[in-house]
Design an enzyme around this catalytic site. Sequence first.
Site, mmCIF file in Angstrom:
data_model
loop_
_atom_site.group_PDB
_atom_site.id
_atom_site.type_symbol
_atom_site.label_atom_id
_atom_site.label_comp_id
_atom_site.label_asym_id
_atom_site.label_seq_id
_atom_site.Cartn_x
_atom_site.Cartn_y
_atom_site.Cartn_z
ATOM 1 N N SER A 136 26.848 43.962 38.343
ATOM 2 C CA SER A 136 28.105 43.797 37.499
ATOM 3 C C SER A 136 28.344 42.425 37.572
ATOM 4 O O SER A 136 29.302 42.027 36.673
ATOM 5 C CB SER A 136 29.121 44.845 37.897
ATOM 6 O OG SER A 136 29.280 44.823 39.193
ATOM 7 N N ASP A 186 40.484 44.820 42.624
ATOM 8 C CA ASP A 186 39.181 44.003 42.373
ATOM 9 C C ASP A 186 39.210 42.614 42.828
ATOM 10 O O ASP A 186 39.746 41.992 42.108
ATOM 11 C CB ASP A 186 38.739 44.396 41.152
ATOM 12 C CG ASP A 186 37.293 43.924 40.927
ATOM 13 O OD1 ASP A 186 36.763 43.244 41.734
ATOM 14 O OD2 ASP A 186 36.793 44.089 39.791
ATOM 15 N N HIS A 246 34.729 40.621 41.310
ATOM 16 C CA HIS A 246 34.560 40.539 39.989
ATOM 17 C C HIS A 246 35.849 39.159 39.403
ATOM 18 O O HIS A 246 36.712 38.960 40.317
ATOM 19 C CB HIS A 246 34.730 41.883 38.976
ATOM 20 C CG HIS A 246 33.750 42.668 39.441
ATOM 21 N ND1 HIS A 246 33.964 43.723 40.063
ATOM 22 C CD2 HIS A 246 32.381 42.722 38.848
ATOM 23 C CE1 HIS A 246 32.663 44.379 39.904
ATOM 24 N NE2 HIS A 246 31.847 43.942 39.455
#
Length: 596
Positions: free
Chosen positions: A321, A564, A567
């Site tokens: 990702s 998060d 990311h």
Amino acid sequence: MADIAKYAPIGVGGGNLISDFKSHFSLFRTKRTVSIAYGFVFVFIVVTIFLAFSPSPNSSSPWFTNIFAASSTDEDDVRSQHPAIKPSNLNKESPVEVLKPSNSSVLPQKPSVNRTADNGMPPKSFSESNKGSSDVKNQTQIEDLHDKVEVSKQNEIRNKDSDAEVGVLKQNQTQNNKVEVLKTNQSTTGDTNSPVPVNSSPNSASGAQKVLKNGDKGNTEQGLNKNLTSSLMKKHDDLIKSLTNCDFFDGNWVKDGSYPLYKPGSCSLIDEQFNCFLNGRPDNDYHRMKWKPKGCTLPRLNGSHMLEMLRGKRLVFVGDSLNRNMWESLICILRNSVKDQSKVYEQQGRHHFRTEASYSFIFEDYKCTVEFFVTPFLVQEWEATDRKGMKKETLRLDIIERSANHYKNADIIVFNTGHWWTHEKTSKGEDYYQEGSHVYKELNVLEAFRKALTTWGRWIDANVNPRKTLVFFRGYSASHFSGGQWNSGGQCDHETKPIKNDTYLTPYPPKMTVLENVLKGMKNRVTYLNVTRMTDYRKDGHPSIYRKQNYSEEERRSPLSFQDCSHWCLPGVPDAWNEILYAELLVNQKKRRKGY
């Protein structure tokens, strides 16, 4: 005697008196006649000269109007208008002298009665007898100039082939403006293919003067364009030379008001988890940072130029990702440079990119694709059957992932793996790693990582043509969880500034040392995008709590527990990765042209 003589009759001496009187009268008559004659001649000459130099088509005396037209030549007409010109010099003027442009404006002049043309010749509305050899000569010169202008335009068209070379330097706005001004001036000078300007006689030398003037101006502009192109090419070569010897990954983040590369919230293709701006993040410095290597200056990513470099090609991202993060960033940058964005679309019409195994964006005008294949380990996820007949998940360290044959012939491939190797199952390595039919009861994660990358490297050497395909491997991207990990309450929402002190950076990951050793043992060349250190500075760049707009009931009860910190927000850090990729492509393009 005296008296006799005194009173002598007149008749005796009268003959002499009459003779004298007649003689005086005759002399008087001769002078008057001559005076009248001279006066008549003078008046005749004056009238004749007046009519000769001021002819009128409405004159009541056609004889006087045309008295000189039958015998005068073109030279006589020129001498009548310019008495200072000597006949011996009329035919000695070179074409350049005859057609030498004046300093007057090239705008069309309003016609006036009885005005001579710019070359001193009468207008065409006068007698057709004024057409002479000089008109034919001027027309020949005009045709020659027309041919020269045509050749000049053809040369200019050929020069446009070098535009792609200097596309990278279009970000230099000063140079851009000069080129654009030149193009604008060329469009306003009129059609240089037409040898006769508007409102001018086809046989007029002034028309030829204007044509030559426009031709000279076009040639001057072409020369300036060539000089600018040459200058831009030199700057381009100097840029490539500076990039060739530069370590892109040794540098610092600097604030730059000209960033980001696309307006926050403007790219609808960004997944919700990366779209911090739309998710309500209040600060904005995180997307105004530019990566500045110490040894060079990275060129700003020019989306139009990069698309030209990708014309007819496939650029593929393969990995987890974090590579999706980079892929979406590049899609937004490139799409933002396309005028008709309806010609940029996902092949299957999809708008969300988290559920399928692969995605492909088509840039229709450039006949190129930018694709993403989901594979977090680069080797195959598998299922093995234990002694009890129960199936369990394993990771085949000896088999390349399933979709590899779909992208092995791509022109550019960017691989990554790393984050999934930090999860509990892979970290422990118990009954998870498999080679052949053997499932390791326990295997160190670094050894498993080495085996997996060795399998990947062998597949690259055996299946990817290095003459066609450029291969990149993007390194590990740093995470910044504080007080736990991604699944144990780790946080980063309070971070709004990058790290400035290098002592707070984390040590270089051992997995990346393993990667470097694998790359050294490969036959094919793989370019390592070592982003680990540059990302470690950016503790401020993660979505944190701004990873979504609508939270679940559990997330609303404790939102700080669901952050998060691995990311990156978009726009943000992955844009800099793509600028480095762009710089690498520029350097490689130059190397390939030189044959190495």
